[in-house]
Design a protein around this motif. Structure first.
Motif, short mmCIF file in Angstrom:
data_model
loop_
_atom_site.label_atom_id
_atom_site.label_comp_id
_atom_site.label_asym_id
_atom_site.label_seq_id
_atom_site.Cartn_x
_atom_site.Cartn_y
_atom_site.Cartn_z
N UNK A 189 165.06 -0.36 -16.18
CA UNK A 189 165.42 0.10 -14.84
C UNK A 189 165.61 1.61 -14.82
N UNK A 190 166.26 2.15 -15.82
CA UNK A 190 166.47 3.60 -15.91
C UNK A 190 165.14 4.34 -16.07
N UNK A 191 164.25 3.80 -16.87
CA UNK A 191 162.93 4.41 -17.07
C UNK A 191 162.15 4.42 -15.75
N UNK A 192 162.16 3.30 -15.04
CA UNK A 192 161.46 3.19 -13.76
C UNK A 192 162.03 4.19 -12.75
N UNK A 193 163.34 4.27 -12.69
CA UNK A 193 163.99 5.20 -11.76
C UNK A 193 163.65 6.64 -12.11
N UNK A 194 163.65 6.97 -13.38
CA UNK A 194 163.31 8.33 -13.81
C UNK A 194 161.87 8.68 -13.44
N UNK A 195 160.97 7.74 -13.62
CA UNK A 195 159.56 7.99 -13.26
C UNK A 195 159.42 8.21 -11.76
N UNK A 196 160.10 7.37 -10.97
CA UNK A 196 160.03 7.49 -9.52
C UNK A 196 160.60 8.84 -9.08
N UNK A 197 161.71 9.26 -9.68
CA UNK A 197 162.32 10.54 -9.34
C UNK A 197 161.40 11.69 -9.71
N UNK A 198 160.71 11.58 -10.83
CA UNK A 198 159.76 12.62 -11.23
C UNK A 198 158.66 12.77 -10.18
N UNK A 199 158.18 11.64 -9.66
CA UNK A 199 157.17 11.68 -8.60
C UNK A 199 157.73 12.34 -7.35
N UNK A 200 158.95 11.99 -6.98
CA UNK A 200 159.57 12.56 -5.78
C UNK A 200 159.74 14.08 -5.92
N UNK A 201 160.16 14.53 -7.08
CA UNK A 201 160.31 15.97 -7.31
C UNK A 201 158.98 16.68 -7.18
N UNK A 202 157.95 16.07 -7.73
CA UNK A 202 156.60 16.64 -7.67
C UNK A 202 156.11 16.68 -6.22
N UNK A 203 156.35 15.60 -5.48
CA UNK A 203 155.91 15.53 -4.08
C UNK A 203 156.60 16.59 -3.22
N UNK A 204 157.84 16.90 -3.55
CA UNK A 204 158.59 17.89 -2.79
C UNK A 204 157.91 19.25 -2.82
N UNK A 205 157.29 19.60 -3.94
CA UNK A 205 156.56 20.86 -4.04
C UNK A 205 155.45 20.92 -2.99
N UNK A 206 154.76 19.80 -2.78
CA UNK A 206 153.67 19.76 -1.82
C UNK A 206 154.18 19.72 -0.38
N UNK A 207 155.32 19.12 -0.16
CA UNK A 207 155.93 19.15 1.17
C UNK A 207 156.30 20.59 1.52
N UNK A 208 156.86 21.31 0.56
CA UNK A 208 157.22 22.71 0.79
C UNK A 208 155.97 23.56 1.07
N UNK A 209 154.90 23.27 0.34
CA UNK A 209 153.63 23.98 0.58
C UNK A 209 153.14 23.72 2.00
N UNK A 210 153.21 22.46 2.42
CA UNK A 210 152.79 22.07 3.77
C UNK A 210 153.57 22.87 4.82
N UNK A 211 154.89 22.88 4.69
CA UNK A 211 155.70 23.56 5.70
C UNK A 211 155.49 25.06 5.70
N UNK A 212 155.22 25.64 4.57
CA UNK A 212 154.93 27.07 4.52
C UNK A 212 153.67 27.38 5.31
N UNK A 213 152.66 26.54 5.16
CA UNK A 213 151.40 26.72 5.91
C UNK A 213 151.64 26.52 7.40
N UNK A 214 152.26 25.41 7.76
CA UNK A 214 152.47 25.08 9.17
C UNK A 214 153.35 26.11 9.86
N UNK A 215 154.41 26.54 9.18
CA UNK A 215 155.29 27.55 9.77
C UNK A 215 154.61 28.89 9.96
#
Length: 140
Positions: free
Chosen positions: A11-37
């Motif tokens: 369970x801890x391994x699965x949660x850590x992997x999911x969090x790693x994906x979320x952190x990575x996705x956040x970088x692209x969300x920030x990129x999106x908003x920089x462009x749109x703004x």
């Protein structure tokens, strides 16, 4: 007791992997908003490509590159299923709207290998991974 410890570790391994994906996705969300703004127009409204100023045209092309990157990330298994559902629909809606639809019809679009020629039906999921592998990777 050992079985509980193994389940907890899994369970801890699965949660850590999911969090790693979320952190990575956040970088692209920030990129999106920089462009749109940075755009001088509201992306919710159709705007003819001819009316774009140079900076807007540059940012629109950056948005298309961002979409390409997102498709590539999904293909490589770095985006969760939930995120892809949102981003895939967002890409479809945005590409159907001017100036992005016009840019996709121009020679500029030749540089975008992963963006589909026809996106009216939706953006097909580029990830070719079975459900078990998705769960193990923290994508599901």
């Amino acid at each position: 007791m050992t079985a509980i410890a193994i389940l907890f570790a899994f369970s801890q391994l699965h949660t850590a992997r999911k969090q790693r994906h979320r952190d990575f996705e956040l970088v692209y969300v920030q990129r999106y908003w920089k462009i749109i703004d940075g755009l001088s127009f509201d992306v919710g409204n159709a705007v003819p490509m001819e009316s774009l100023v140079t900076d807007d045209l540059r940012l629109c092309i950056q948005y298309l590159r961002l979409c390409e990157d997102e498709l590539d990330l999904r293909q490589r298994g770095f985006l969760t299923d939930e995120t892809w559902e949102i981003w895939g629909n967002g890409i479809k809606c945005q590409l159907a709207r001017r100036p992005f639809s016009q840019l996709m019809e121009t020679a500029t679009a030749d540089a975008f290998d992963l963006l589909p020629d026809s996106y009216q039906e939706g953006i097909p999921d580029p990830l070719k991974m079975k459900i078990r592998a998705r769960r193990w990777s923290g994508l599901k």
